[in-house]
Design a protein around this motif. Structure first.
Motif, PDB file in Angstrom:
ATOM      1  N   ALA A  99      48.136 -34.869   2.353  1.00 46.25           N
ATOM      2  CA  ALA A  99      47.022 -35.348   1.530  1.00 46.25           C
ATOM      3  C   ALA A  99      45.947 -34.263   1.483  1.00 46.25           C
ATOM      4  CB  ALA A  99      46.452 -36.644   2.094  1.00 46.25           C
ATOM      5  N   THR A 100      45.134 -34.297   0.429  1.00 42.47           N
ATOM      6  CA  THR A 100      44.024 -33.364   0.272  1.00 42.47           C
ATOM      7  C   THR A 100      42.765 -34.173  -0.019  1.00 42.47           C
ATOM      8  OG1 THR A 100      45.493 -31.648  -0.584  1.00 42.47           O
ATOM      9  CG2 THR A 100      43.144 -31.414  -1.054  1.00 42.47           C
ATOM     10  N   LEU A 101      41.717 -33.929   0.777  1.00 42.20           N
ATOM     11  CA  LEU A 101      40.432 -34.608   0.595  1.00 42.20           C
ATOM     12  C   LEU A 101      39.400 -33.540   0.280  1.00 42.20           C
ATOM     13  CD1 LEU A 101      42.231 -36.586   2.256  1.00 42.20           C
ATOM     14  CD2 LEU A 101      40.153 -37.392   3.335  1.00 42.20           C
ATOM     15  N   LEU A 102      38.849 -33.575  -0.938  1.00 46.84           N
ATOM     16  CA  LEU A 102      37.979 -32.510  -1.420  1.00 46.84           C
ATOM     17  C   LEU A 102      36.513 -32.725  -1.048  1.00 46.84           C
ATOM     18  CD1 LEU A 102      39.586 -31.856  -4.930  1.00 46.84           C
ATOM     19  CD2 LEU A 102      39.943 -30.602  -2.789  1.00 46.84           C
ATOM     20  N   HIS A 103      35.704 -31.710  -1.352  1.00 46.18           N
ATOM     21  CA  HIS A 103      34.274 -31.674  -1.028  1.00 46.18           C
ATOM     22  C   HIS A 103      33.562 -32.977  -1.380  1.00 46.18           C
ATOM     23  CE1 HIS A 103      34.204 -27.418  -0.143  1.00 46.18           C
ATOM     24  NE2 HIS A 103      34.801 -27.155  -1.282  1.00 46.18           N
ATOM     25  N   ARG A 104      32.656 -33.363  -0.493  1.00 43.90           N
ATOM     26  CA  ARG A 104      31.742 -34.488  -0.658  1.00 43.90           C
ATOM     27  C   ARG A 104      32.421 -35.851  -0.791  1.00 43.90           C
ATOM     28  NH1 ARG A 104      29.510 -30.215  -2.904  1.00 43.90           N
ATOM     29  NH2 ARG A 104      30.128 -30.578  -5.039  1.00 43.90           N
ATOM     30  N   ALA A 105      33.735 -35.926  -0.620  1.00 42.54           N
ATOM     31  CA  ALA A 105      34.404 -37.232  -0.615  1.00 42.54           C
ATOM     32  C   ALA A 105      34.062 -37.959   0.683  1.00 42.54           C
ATOM     33  CB  ALA A 105      35.910 -37.066  -0.746  1.00 42.54           C
ATOM     34  N   THR A 106      34.009 -39.283   0.610  1.00 40.94           N
ATOM     35  CA  THR A 106      33.779 -40.107   1.795  1.00 40.94           C
ATOM     36  C   THR A 106      34.830 -41.210   1.840  1.00 40.94           C
ATOM     37  OG1 THR A 106      32.209 -41.556   0.641  1.00 40.94           O
ATOM     38  CG2 THR A 106      31.283 -39.670   1.811  1.00 40.94           C
ATOM     39  N   ILE A 107      35.353 -41.434   3.038  1.00 40.47           N
ATOM     40  CA  ILE A 107      36.386 -42.442   3.248  1.00 40.47           C
ATOM     41  C   ILE A 107      35.808 -43.480   4.204  1.00 40.47           C
ATOM     42  CG2 ILE A 107      38.758 -42.865   4.009  1.00 40.47           C
ATOM     43  CD1 ILE A 107      38.502 -40.775   1.691  1.00 40.47           C
ATOM     44  N   GLY A 108      35.866 -44.749   3.826  1.00 41.54           N
ATOM     45  CA  GLY A 108      35.342 -45.822   4.667  1.00 41.54           C
ATOM     46  C   GLY A 108      36.230 -46.121   5.857  1.00 41.54           C
ATOM     47  N   ASN A 109      35.903 -47.174   6.566  1.00 42.10           N
ATOM     48  CA  ASN A 109      36.676 -47.633   7.722  1.00 42.10           C
ATOM     49  C   ASN A 109      37.912 -48.410   7.265  1.00 42.10           C
ATOM     50  OD1 ASN A 109      34.694 -46.743   9.657  1.00 42.10           O
ATOM     51  ND2 ASN A 109      33.468 -48.523   9.085  1.00 42.10           N
ATOM     52  N   ASN A 110      38.948 -48.402   8.119  1.00 42.55           N
ATOM     53  CA  ASN A 110      40.158 -49.212   7.894  1.00 42.55           C
ATOM     54  C   ASN A 110      40.844 -48.878   6.579  1.00 42.55           C
ATOM     55  OD1 ASN A 110      39.661 -50.781  10.335  1.00 42.55           O
ATOM     56  ND2 ASN A 110      37.957 -51.652   9.168  1.00 42.55           N
ATOM     57  N   THR A 143      47.994 -52.902   4.065  1.00 45.51           N
ATOM     58  CA  THR A 143      48.692 -53.995   4.729  1.00 45.51           C
ATOM     59  C   THR A 143      48.527 -53.858   6.235  1.00 45.51           C
ATOM     60  OG1 THR A 143      50.768 -52.780   4.962  1.00 45.51           O
ATOM     61  CG2 THR A 143      50.426 -53.996   2.874  1.00 45.51           C
ATOM     62  N   GLU A 144      48.800 -54.932   6.951  1.00 47.71           N
ATOM     63  CA  GLU A 144      48.776 -54.882   8.419  1.00 47.71           C
ATOM     64  C   GLU A 144      49.781 -53.851   8.929  1.00 47.71           C
ATOM     65  OE1 GLU A 144      46.658 -56.302  10.608  1.00 47.71           O
ATOM     66  OE2 GLU A 144      45.602 -56.953   8.803  1.00 47.71           O
ATOM     67  N   LYS A 145      50.935 -53.765   8.273  1.00 46.73           N
ATOM     68  CA  LYS A 145      51.960 -52.792   8.682  1.00 46.73           C
ATOM     69  C   LYS A 145      51.428 -51.367   8.530  1.00 46.73           C
ATOM     70  CE  LYS A 145      56.769 -51.549   7.881  1.00 46.73           C
ATOM     71  NZ  LYS A 145      57.980 -51.813   7.101  1.00 46.73           N
ATOM     72  N   GLN A 146      50.718 -51.078   7.448  1.00 48.55           N
ATOM     73  CA  GLN A 146      50.135 -49.748   7.275  1.00 48.55           C
ATOM     74  C   GLN A 146      49.060 -49.480   8.322  1.00 48.55           C
ATOM     75  OE1 GLN A 146      49.004 -50.442   3.186  1.00 48.55           O
ATOM     76  NE2 GLN A 146      50.460 -48.900   2.458  1.00 48.55           N
ATOM     77  N   LEU A 147      48.235 -50.469   8.609  1.00 48.57           N
ATOM     78  CA  LEU A 147      47.135 -50.294   9.561  1.00 48.57           C
ATOM     79  C   LEU A 147      47.611 -50.213  11.010  1.00 48.57           C
ATOM     80  CD1 LEU A 147      44.381 -52.575   8.032  1.00 48.57           C
ATOM     81  CD2 LEU A 147      44.326 -50.084   8.262  1.00 48.57           C
ATOM     82  N   TRP A 148      48.862 -50.600  11.279  1.00 53.05           N
ATOM     83  CA  TRP A 148      49.393 -50.518  12.636  1.00 53.05           C
ATOM     84  C   TRP A 148      49.193 -49.117  13.214  1.00 53.05           C
ATOM     85  CZ3 TRP A 148      53.093 -47.318  14.715  1.00 53.05           C
ATOM     86  CH2 TRP A 148      53.444 -47.587  16.032  1.00 53.05           C
ATOM     87  N   THR A 151      45.742 -48.937  14.625  1.00 50.69           N
ATOM     88  CA  THR A 151      45.339 -50.004  15.541  1.00 50.69           C
ATOM     89  C   THR A 151      46.411 -50.152  16.612  1.00 50.69           C
ATOM     90  OG1 THR A 151      46.360 -51.677  14.113  1.00 50.69           O
ATOM     91  CG2 THR A 151      44.005 -51.237  13.793  1.00 50.69           C
ATOM     92  N   ARG A 152      47.107 -49.045  16.886  1.00 45.55           N
ATOM     93  CA  ARG A 152      48.249 -49.022  17.802  1.00 45.55           C
ATOM     94  C   ARG A 152      47.876 -49.516  19.206  1.00 45.55           C
ATOM     95  NH1 ARG A 152      46.007 -44.396  16.354  1.00 45.55           N
ATOM     96  NH2 ARG A 152      45.314 -42.984  17.956  1.00 45.55           N
ATOM     97  N   ASP A 153      48.896 -49.914  19.926  1.00 49.01           N
ATOM     98  CA  ASP A 153      48.730 -50.413  21.289  1.00 49.01           C
ATOM     99  C   ASP A 153      48.164 -49.307  22.180  1.00 49.01           C
ATOM    100  OD1 ASP A 153      49.562 -50.744  24.113  1.00 49.01           O
ATOM    101  OD2 ASP A 153      50.424 -52.610  23.360  1.00 49.01           O
ATOM    102  N   GLY A 154      47.044 -49.545  22.812  1.00 45.78           N
ATOM    103  CA  GLY A 154      46.382 -48.556  23.652  1.00 45.78           C
ATOM    104  C   GLY A 154      47.236 -48.041  24.797  1.00 45.78           C
TER     105      GLY A 154
END
Length: 169
Positions: A99-110, A143-148, A151-154
């Motif tokens: 993936a490529t994230l360019l200048h001044r982009a912001t990504i939220g939580n989750n 999805t929950e599967k993507q977020l796994w 949010t992996r097991d510590g």
């Protein structure tokens, strides 16, 4: 290799694991229990780079702070070969391979940024978004599967990190 630049030396938490084949340059702070894999380059010569706790920066990623500071939250995975030049990545985020994230982009939580996605200059990705494509567009919620992944097991994560810590990679 850890290198000072313009009087700024990277600050790395004692519990972080850094590959001998990673390059960390300049005004970089890396938090607790992070792992930086071989070939990763984190360069903070124009601005600072602040990396939270429990962040994985996988093989051959490039993170470059500039023109604004780069802030990365906690529990973030930046997949193999990603190029990060954005301003902010929230917590519990997966940035897919290449993936490529360019200048001044912001990504939220989750959030999930799909593999090979191009997050355009100045794009604001709200919390709980799944972004994919070229150019990247919000396709809904992850999805929950993507977020796994973030949010992996510590317990599993701490055993994995300890294995790398003792392997002197």
């Amino acid at each position: 290799m850890i290198t000072s630049f313009a009087g700024k030396t990277p600050e790395i938490a004692e519990s972080a694991v850094i590959s001998q084949n990673a390059h960390i340059i300049g005004d970089v702070t890396i938090g607790e229990n992070c792992i930086i894999f071989p070939g990763a380059v984190i360069r903070a010569d124009f601005a600072s780079c602040r990396i939270g706790q429990g962040v994985w920066i996988e093989d051959n990623c490039i993170l470059h702070a500039g023109p604004e500071d780069l802030i990365i939250g906690d529990n973030v995975i930046i997949g193999h070969g990603a190029a990060i030049n954005c301003q902010h990545i929230g917590s519990n985020v997966l940035v897919g391979m290449n993936a490529t994230l360019l200048h001044r982009a912001t990504i939220g939580n989750n959030c999930i940024i799909g593999a090979a996605t191009l997050v355009g200059e100045g794009m604001n990705v709200p919390d709980s978004s799944f972004v994919a494509g070229v150019p990247g567009t919000i396709r809904g919620k992850p999805t929950e599967k993507q977020l796994w992944w973030v949010t992996r097991d510590g317990k599993d994560y701490s055993e994995f990190l300890e294995h790398y810590r003792t392997s002197h990679f």
